[in-house]
Motif scaffolding. Structure first.
Motif, PDB file in Angstrom:
ATOM      1  N   GLY A 131     -38.063   8.835 -48.436  1.00 25.84           N
ATOM      2  CA  GLY A 131     -37.144   8.178 -49.296  1.00 25.84           C
ATOM      3  C   GLY A 131     -37.615   6.958 -50.356  1.00 25.84           C
ATOM      4  N   GLU A 132     -38.224   6.279 -49.392  1.00 30.07           N
ATOM      5  CA  GLU A 132     -38.920   5.072 -50.248  1.00 30.07           C
ATOM      6  C   GLU A 132     -39.655   5.415 -51.261  1.00 30.07           C
ATOM      7  OE1 GLU A 132     -38.649   1.769 -46.380  1.00 30.07           O
ATOM      8  OE2 GLU A 132     -40.512   2.713 -47.108  1.00 30.07           O
ATOM      9  N   PHE A 133     -40.270   6.246 -51.427  1.00 34.06           N
ATOM     10  CA  PHE A 133     -41.064   6.804 -52.503  1.00 34.06           C
ATOM     11  C   PHE A 133     -39.988   6.813 -53.834  1.00 34.06           C
ATOM     12  CE2 PHE A 133     -42.320  10.112 -55.591  1.00 34.06           C
ATOM     13  CZ  PHE A 133     -43.497   9.696 -55.992  1.00 34.06           C
ATOM     14  N   HIS A 134     -38.832   7.367 -53.766  1.00 36.31           N
ATOM     15  CA  HIS A 134     -38.149   7.391 -54.732  1.00 36.31           C
ATOM     16  C   HIS A 134     -37.336   6.283 -55.286  1.00 36.31           C
ATOM     17  CE1 HIS A 134     -37.575  11.971 -54.918  1.00 36.31           C
ATOM     18  NE2 HIS A 134     -38.317  12.147 -53.688  1.00 36.31           N
ATOM     19  N   VAL A 135     -37.154   5.382 -54.207  1.00 31.36           N
ATOM     20  CA  VAL A 135     -36.589   4.007 -54.347  1.00 31.36           C
ATOM     21  C   VAL A 135     -37.703   3.382 -55.205  1.00 31.36           C
ATOM     22  CG1 VAL A 135     -36.023   1.977 -53.593  1.00 31.36           C
ATOM     23  CG2 VAL A 135     -35.127   4.134 -52.476  1.00 31.36           C
ATOM     24  N   LEU A 136     -39.089   3.488 -54.935  1.00 29.77           N
ATOM     25  CA  LEU A 136     -40.269   2.686 -55.590  1.00 29.77           C
ATOM     26  C   LEU A 136     -39.972   2.968 -56.873  1.00 29.77           C
ATOM     27  CD1 LEU A 136     -42.553   0.884 -55.388  1.00 29.77           C
ATOM     28  CD2 LEU A 136     -43.913   2.783 -54.659  1.00 29.77           C
ATOM     29  N   LEU A 137     -40.168   4.446 -57.237  1.00 26.60           N
ATOM     30  CA  LEU A 137     -39.990   5.020 -58.419  1.00 26.60           C
ATOM     31  C   LEU A 137     -38.890   4.110 -59.317  1.00 26.60           C
ATOM     32  CD1 LEU A 137     -40.461   8.654 -58.468  1.00 26.60           C
ATOM     33  CD2 LEU A 137     -42.032   7.298 -59.600  1.00 26.60           C
ATOM     34  N   ALA A 138     -37.852   4.120 -58.540  1.00 26.95           N
ATOM     35  CA  ALA A 138     -36.821   3.348 -59.505  1.00 26.95           C
ATOM     36  C   ALA A 138     -37.140   1.889 -59.714  1.00 26.95           C
ATOM     37  CB  ALA A 138     -35.340   3.644 -58.822  1.00 26.95           C
ATOM     38  N   GLU A 139     -37.324   1.424 -58.867  1.00 28.96           N
ATOM     39  CA  GLU A 139     -37.811  -0.117 -58.847  1.00 28.96           C
ATOM     40  C   GLU A 139     -38.725  -0.071 -59.947  1.00 28.96           C
ATOM     41  OE1 GLU A 139     -36.829  -1.427 -54.266  1.00 28.96           O
ATOM     42  OE2 GLU A 139     -38.998  -1.065 -54.962  1.00 28.96           O
ATOM     43  N   LEU A 140     -39.623   0.430 -60.284  1.00 25.89           N
ATOM     44  CA  LEU A 140     -40.700   0.369 -61.553  1.00 25.89           C
ATOM     45  C   LEU A 140     -39.919   0.419 -62.468  1.00 25.89           C
ATOM     46  CD1 LEU A 140     -43.605   2.318 -59.825  1.00 25.89           C
ATOM     47  CD2 LEU A 140     -43.404  -0.010 -59.943  1.00 25.89           C
ATOM     48  N   THR A 141     -38.857   0.855 -62.778  1.00 26.52           N
ATOM     49  CA  THR A 141     -38.299   0.797 -64.234  1.00 26.52           C
ATOM     50  C   THR A 141     -37.857  -0.525 -64.437  1.00 26.52           C
ATOM     51  OG1 THR A 141     -35.986   1.033 -63.347  1.00 26.52           O
ATOM     52  CG2 THR A 141     -37.086   2.952 -63.685  1.00 26.52           C
ATOM     53  N   GLY A 142     -37.641  -1.424 -63.465  1.00 29.71           N
ATOM     54  CA  GLY A 142     -37.462  -2.830 -63.913  1.00 29.71           C
ATOM     55  C   GLY A 142     -35.995  -3.036 -63.935  1.00 29.71           C
ATOM     56  N   ASN A 143     -35.080  -2.033 -63.804  1.00 29.82           N
ATOM     57  CA  ASN A 143     -33.710  -2.131 -63.750  1.00 29.82           C
ATOM     58  C   ASN A 143     -33.180  -2.005 -62.293  1.00 29.82           C
ATOM     59  OD1 ASN A 143     -30.879  -1.580 -64.057  1.00 29.82           O
ATOM     60  ND2 ASN A 143     -31.220  -0.587 -65.961  1.00 29.82           N
ATOM     61  N   GLU A 144     -32.670  -3.208 -62.094  1.00 31.51           N
ATOM     62  CA  GLU A 144     -32.339  -3.487 -60.470  1.00 31.51           C
ATOM     63  C   GLU A 144     -31.185  -2.686 -60.047  1.00 31.51           C
ATOM     64  OE1 GLU A 144     -32.226  -7.741 -59.368  1.00 31.51           O
ATOM     65  OE2 GLU A 144     -33.885  -7.884 -60.690  1.00 31.51           O
ATOM     66  N   ILE A 145     -30.045  -2.659 -61.484  1.00 28.11           N
ATOM     67  CA  ILE A 145     -28.777  -1.807 -61.087  1.00 28.11           C
ATOM     68  C   ILE A 145     -29.283  -0.472 -60.937  1.00 28.11           C
ATOM     69  CG2 ILE A 145     -26.821  -1.125 -61.933  1.00 28.11           C
ATOM     70  CD1 ILE A 145     -27.870  -4.712 -62.944  1.00 28.11           C
ATOM     71  N   LEU A 146     -30.057   0.220 -61.636  1.00 22.32           N
ATOM     72  CA  LEU A 146     -30.605   1.540 -61.445  1.00 22.32           C
ATOM     73  C   LEU A 146     -31.041   1.636 -60.240  1.00 22.32           C
ATOM     74  CD1 LEU A 146     -30.626   4.327 -62.790  1.00 22.32           C
ATOM     75  CD2 LEU A 146     -32.832   3.559 -63.804  1.00 22.32           C
ATOM     76  N   ALA A 147     -31.946   0.628 -59.699  1.00 21.88           N
ATOM     77  CA  ALA A 147     -32.593   1.079 -58.683  1.00 21.88           C
ATOM     78  C   ALA A 147     -31.694   0.992 -57.346  1.00 21.88           C
ATOM     79  CB  ALA A 147     -33.633  -0.124 -58.498  1.00 21.88           C
ATOM     80  N   ARG A 148     -30.772   0.055 -57.444  1.00 21.01           N
ATOM     81  CA  ARG A 148     -29.626   0.006 -56.282  1.00 21.01           C
ATOM     82  C   ARG A 148     -29.129   1.319 -56.138  1.00 21.01           C
ATOM     83  NH1 ARG A 148     -24.237  -3.100 -56.362  1.00 21.01           N
ATOM     84  NH2 ARG A 148     -23.417  -1.623 -54.823  1.00 21.01           N
ATOM     85  N   TYR A 149     -28.691   1.959 -57.473  1.00 21.27           N
ATOM     86  CA  TYR A 149     -27.772   3.319 -57.377  1.00 21.27           C
ATOM     87  C   TYR A 149     -28.837   4.068 -56.649  1.00 21.27           C
ATOM     88  CZ  TYR A 149     -24.007   0.972 -59.672  1.00 21.27           C
ATOM     89  OH  TYR A 149     -23.081   0.240 -60.094  1.00 21.27           O
TER      90      TYR A 149
END
Lengths: 229, 229
Positions: A131-149
């Motif tokens: 799961g954390e792999f996918h979260v890491l991907l999202a975090e790399l966008t720099g968009n925290e709201i996107l990463a949270r969702y």
DNA sequence: TGCAAGTAAATTGTATCCAATTGACGTAAA
DNA sequence: TTTACGTCAATTGGATACAATTTACTTGCA
């Protein structure tokens, strides 16, 4: 996720969340406030706050004067969560193909190595890492709201797999994680999205096809909806 | 949003949320627990729970031992929220072009008529209705998770407009709402998405171009991040 | 034996109380 | 005048006590 401020509440919240991710707390389980409180040595006040936060994320549901339970997503909910997950993660890929921090690939490769390190052991750790792999991907966008969702839907998917999938051993194929990184690095957005879409489809399919029989509780709660107050 | 169960907590939560949407509570305002509690005739316990929920949605921020404040999204946050909003709402349009309930168009047209009814009055009601149009669109997809996320970003946009836009009179052009319905009804997904994208771009642009000078608090809080514990 | 009603136990809903932390004001010393 | 310190008011952090509600058990009756 945790902001590290309200130390006690956040600590309990983190622990419960992790326990749910790793499927130690299974869907439908009760979470009595004072039992949890005794376990962690805090009062009900703290536990209540943690439960409120978990309910907002859809990880627990509460019934008035009855208490809190680990959520049991229905099939419809599961379908909806997967739909949102695909929307968000496809967009994550699209964004990363345009902008990704310098250290991004290193972080991703390093994470995959960790995943490979625990390959074979179908333990809670491998579930969490996937799961954390996918979260890491999202975090790399720099968009925290996107990463949270993304983080929210990923963890809810973990709950769904725990309910419906026969084997949780490899919710995510580590190979495919590598392929996704390759595709992003090659700059081919369409191919990267296709792989991600296929990857999520595989996860979703595993839940659909190999779904377990419903638990007594979830069956009855389904009928109960028509009676309830 | 509110599940109607925890009546008191939910009631306070709904009231605070509405007050923030309608910009009666402005960014940066303090929300002392006992002041709010006295106002509504409940104890701090209830208010605390409501504030926890609002914080999870990003509508309020809390500082340890200092209290809760209506959130003041930074420019970066605002940018991120708009990015997520476009992602989600474009996808809402795409879904609605494929599936929309029978009564969908009636509900949408009816809502637009309401919006036109209060046109001209730049009051809190028109602000709220403009946001609710977008939430209604999301709800018509039938995907509750998607609808919840749209609802969250829409209300946070309301907060952003309150901070940065000169005039909140017409955060959304009602004409464009009608155009969006037309485009969906015509089945032309690409055109519908283009209109929605343009519509949101206009809203975002108004925030960017006509932005007010930062408040002292938000400026200093930005620098403060480097010092804090 | 089976059902119904009533009672007791368990659990949450809410309020209140005390402790801890923060910020402001005022005073004194350099 | 400015800075440092100390005290006090305000506010939150957390725990506990009591009320309300639900569930389960037990008892009594048919």
């Amino acid at each position: 996720m945790s902001d590290g401020k309200n130390t006690l509440t956040t600590a309990v919240y983190d622990l419960l969340r992790k326990a749910i991710i790793e499927q130690a707390l299974k869907p439908g389980m009760r979470l009595p406030e004072d039992t949890v409180g005794e376990q962690f040595g805090v009062s009900r006040t703290i536990v209540r706050h943690a439960l409120v936060r978990l309910e907002n994320e859809g990880l627990v549901v509460t019934q008035r004067n009855r208490g809190a339970f680990v959520a049991e997503p229905s099939k419809e909910e599961a379908q909806q969560i997967f739909e949102v997950r695909r929307i968000l993660e496809n967009e994550v890929i699209r964004i990363l193909c345009n902008r990704i921090p310098d250290t991004g690939y290193d972080q991703l490769r390093s994470h995959v190595r960790n995943e490979e390190g625990v390959r074979g052991k179908d333990g809670p750790v491998s579930i969490r890492l996937a799961g954390e792999f996918h979260v890491l991907l999202a975090e790399l966008t720099g968009n925290e709201i996107l990463a949270r969702y993304v983080s929210e839907v990923v963890i809810r998917c973990s709950l769904i797999m725990s309910l419906y999938a026969r084997s949780h051993s490899s919710d995510c194929a580590v190979d495919e994680h590598s392929q996704i990184i390759d595709a992003i690095q090659s700059g081919d957005a369409e191919r990267a999205i296709a792989i991600m879409d296929h990857h999520l489809g595989a996860v979703q399919g595993r839940a659909e096809l190999a779904r377990q029989p419903d638990s007594i509780r979830s069956i009855l709660s389904h009928y109960g909806k028509e009676l309830a107050q």
